[in-house]
Write a protein that holds these residues in place. Structure first.
Motif, PDB file in Angstrom:
ATOM      1  N   ARG A  92       6.415   6.952  -2.045  1.00 24.61           N
ATOM      2  CA  ARG A  92       5.313   5.975  -2.208  1.00 24.61           C
ATOM      3  C   ARG A  92       5.035   6.511  -1.350  1.00 24.61           C
ATOM      4  O   ARG A  92       3.572   7.354  -0.795  1.00 24.61           O
ATOM      5  CB  ARG A  92       5.971   4.973  -2.397  1.00 24.61           C
ATOM      6  CG  ARG A  92       4.243   4.211  -2.516  1.00 24.61           C
ATOM      7  CD  ARG A  92       4.899   2.940  -2.929  1.00 24.61           C
ATOM      8  NE  ARG A  92       3.537   1.838  -2.544  1.00 24.61           N
ATOM      9  CZ  ARG A  92       3.485   1.279  -1.323  1.00 24.61           C
ATOM     10  NH1 ARG A  92       3.421   1.222  -0.445  1.00 24.61           N
ATOM     11  NH2 ARG A  92       2.179   0.582  -1.535  1.00 24.61           N
ATOM     12  N   ILE A  96       1.743   8.985  -0.669  1.00 28.03           N
ATOM     13  CA  ILE A  96       0.079   8.428   0.339  1.00 28.03           C
ATOM     14  C   ILE A  96      -0.156  10.041   1.631  1.00 28.03           C
ATOM     15  O   ILE A  96      -1.576  10.231   1.686  1.00 28.03           O
ATOM     16  CB  ILE A  96       0.673   7.705   1.117  1.00 28.03           C
ATOM     17  CG1 ILE A  96       0.149   6.557   0.255  1.00 28.03           C
ATOM     18  CG2 ILE A  96      -0.426   7.189   2.334  1.00 28.03           C
ATOM     19  CD1 ILE A  96       1.396   5.060   0.635  1.00 28.03           C
ATOM     20  N   ASP A 189       0.923   3.753   6.362  1.00 28.25           N
ATOM     21  CA  ASP A 189      -0.134   3.844   5.368  1.00 28.25           C
ATOM     22  C   ASP A 189      -1.414   3.610   5.527  1.00 28.25           C
ATOM     23  O   ASP A 189      -2.630   3.816   5.072  1.00 28.25           O
ATOM     24  CB  ASP A 189       0.443   2.841   4.622  1.00 28.25           C
ATOM     25  CG  ASP A 189       1.854   3.131   3.769  1.00 28.25           C
ATOM     26  OD1 ASP A 189       2.736   4.339   4.450  1.00 28.25           O
ATOM     27  OD2 ASP A 189       2.358   2.300   3.023  1.00 28.25           O
ATOM     28  N   TYR A 246      -4.461   1.540  -4.791  1.00 27.60           N
ATOM     29  CA  TYR A 246      -3.098   1.790  -3.045  1.00 27.60           C
ATOM     30  C   TYR A 246      -3.519   0.199  -2.327  1.00 27.60           C
ATOM     31  O   TYR A 246      -3.225  -0.876  -1.884  1.00 27.60           O
ATOM     32  CB  TYR A 246      -3.041   3.149  -2.840  1.00 27.60           C
ATOM     33  CG  TYR A 246      -2.377   1.846  -1.499  1.00 27.60           C
ATOM     34  CD1 TYR A 246      -0.894   1.972  -1.587  1.00 27.60           C
ATOM     35  CD2 TYR A 246      -2.340   2.048  -0.365  1.00 27.60           C
ATOM     36  CE1 TYR A 246      -0.331   2.026  -0.137  1.00 27.60           C
ATOM     37  CE2 TYR A 246      -1.442   2.330   0.976  1.00 27.60           C
ATOM     38  CZ  TYR A 246       0.047   1.803   0.555  1.00 27.60           C
ATOM     39  OH  TYR A 246       0.578   1.665   1.544  1.00 27.60           O
ATOM     40  N   CYS A 250      -1.049  -2.194  -2.301  1.00 25.51           N
ATOM     41  CA  CYS A 250      -0.627  -2.944  -0.604  1.00 25.51           C
ATOM     42  C   CYS A 250      -0.299  -4.454  -0.597  1.00 25.51           C
ATOM     43  O   CYS A 250      -0.132  -4.470  -0.065  1.00 25.51           O
ATOM     44  CB  CYS A 250      -1.247  -1.948   0.392  1.00 25.51           C
ATOM     45  SG  CYS A 250      -0.918  -2.353   2.352  1.00 25.51           S
ATOM     46  N   SER A 274       1.530  -0.520  -7.915  1.00 29.25           N
ATOM     47  CA  SER A 274       2.662   0.778  -7.678  1.00 29.25           C
ATOM     48  C   SER A 274       2.666   2.128  -8.278  1.00 29.25           C
ATOM     49  O   SER A 274       2.258   2.991  -8.108  1.00 29.25           O
ATOM     50  CB  SER A 274       4.281   0.114  -6.741  1.00 29.25           C
ATOM     51  OG  SER A 274       4.582   0.144  -7.822  1.00 29.25           O
TER      52      SER A 274
END
Length: 300
Positions: A92, A96, A189, A246, A250, A274
């Motif tokens: 993941r 990103i 992130d 995202y 998040c 996700s």
């Protein structure tokens, strides 16, 4: 089995199957280009790592959640839980990082020759491989926390307090400690999202100025958009979709981190969010690339 569980299971199954087929077909497409000696773009290397990261994210998240939703009997021990969550978090993170790198590289590539990025424009392709490698190292180091906290669902339940994630559990700490861990995992992130927003805004501004200049030069003609322009639009579509999905993911992940006993709805919603971008991104790429579209649809 409740009707809601069946519906959730169908969503997980469809998301995993569609995303896995799309990403696998795109990866096969790039492998064929590589082994046949075809000339590829610099962004293709970034896209290949993005596809691999998306595929791993889908498999690590979608398969166990699908089995749990359909109430299929399976158990994961400590090692399996640690490995599953660790690979999911690292992939993941690489997704990103790759999307961020893609947007930055494209903004530098289309910048005018007389801009301050002119010198970096020539050097940028050399640093793509090392930048991707650094993103792997960064997220592998940061997510070591996952290896320390994740455990099997029924392991040590009488000794320590566990937070249930359906098919695995994690050691429960006080709210302050969990919040600090969530902040540490989220900080890279957030930085990537900020860089993506900056690069995408710069790209839109450059394209807008270029369009104005072209309209002044060719007022009576409507030239076909260049491959660079089409690639830039594809990347902007990817980045905007990624940032939207995202951000929601998040928020759900932060809720899971700070809530002691997350309910089943929040767990399922976080897992679905996700998996949205990994499942959608190959469809966006296929729809914008005609050669990839023909190849991937023939494979599927």
């Amino acid at each position: 089995m409740a009707g809601s569980d069946v519906a959730v299971g169908i969503i997980f199954l469809a998301q995993t199957v569609v995303g896995a087929l799309g990403n696998s077909s795109l990866l096969l497409h790039y492998l064929v280009l590589y082994f046949t000696g075809c000339r590829v773009r610099h962004t293709d290397l970034i896209l290949q790592h993005l596809i691999v990261a998306n595929l791993l994210t889908l498999l690590c998240k979608g398969v166990p959640h699908t089995m749990a939703a359909f109430s299929l009997e399976f158990s994961l021990g400590d090692v399996a839980c640690k490995l599953l969550f660790y690979v999911n978090r690292v992939s993941r993170g690489v997704s990103i990082g790759s999307t961020c790198l893609l947007s930055i590289f494209q903004a530098i590539t289309i910048s005018p020759r007389d801009s301050r990025w002119a010198e970096l424009k020539v050097k940028a392709p050399r640093y793509i491989g090392s930048s991707i490698f650094l993103s792997y190292i960064l997220y592998m180091l940061i997510n070591i926390i996952i290896l320390m906290h994740m455990t099997g669902k029924w392991n040590n339940t009488t000794i320590i307090s566990l937070k249930d994630f359906g098919y695995c559990s994690s050691v429960r700490h006080d709210t302050t400690t969990d919040s600090l861990h969530a902040a540490l995992l989220t900080f890279p992130d957030v930085v990537c999202l900020g860089l993506m927003f900056w690069a995408s805004s710069s790209t839109v501004l450059i394209l807008h100025r270029h369009k104005q200049r072209m309209q002044q030069v060719h007022k009576s003609s409507s030239p076909r958009s260049s491959p660079e322009s089409r690639a830039t639009k594809t990347i902007l579509l990817l980045v905007s979709t990624f940032v939207s999905l995202y951000t929601l993911s998040c928020i759900s992940q932060l809720c899971l981190a700070v809530i002691d006993n997350p309910n089943l709805f929040l767990l399922n919603m976080a897992a679905i969010l996700s998996g949205c971008f990994p499942a959608i991104s190959p469809l966006l790429l296929i729809s914008r690339d005609s050669s990839a579209s023909r190849f991937c649809f023939s494979c599927i």
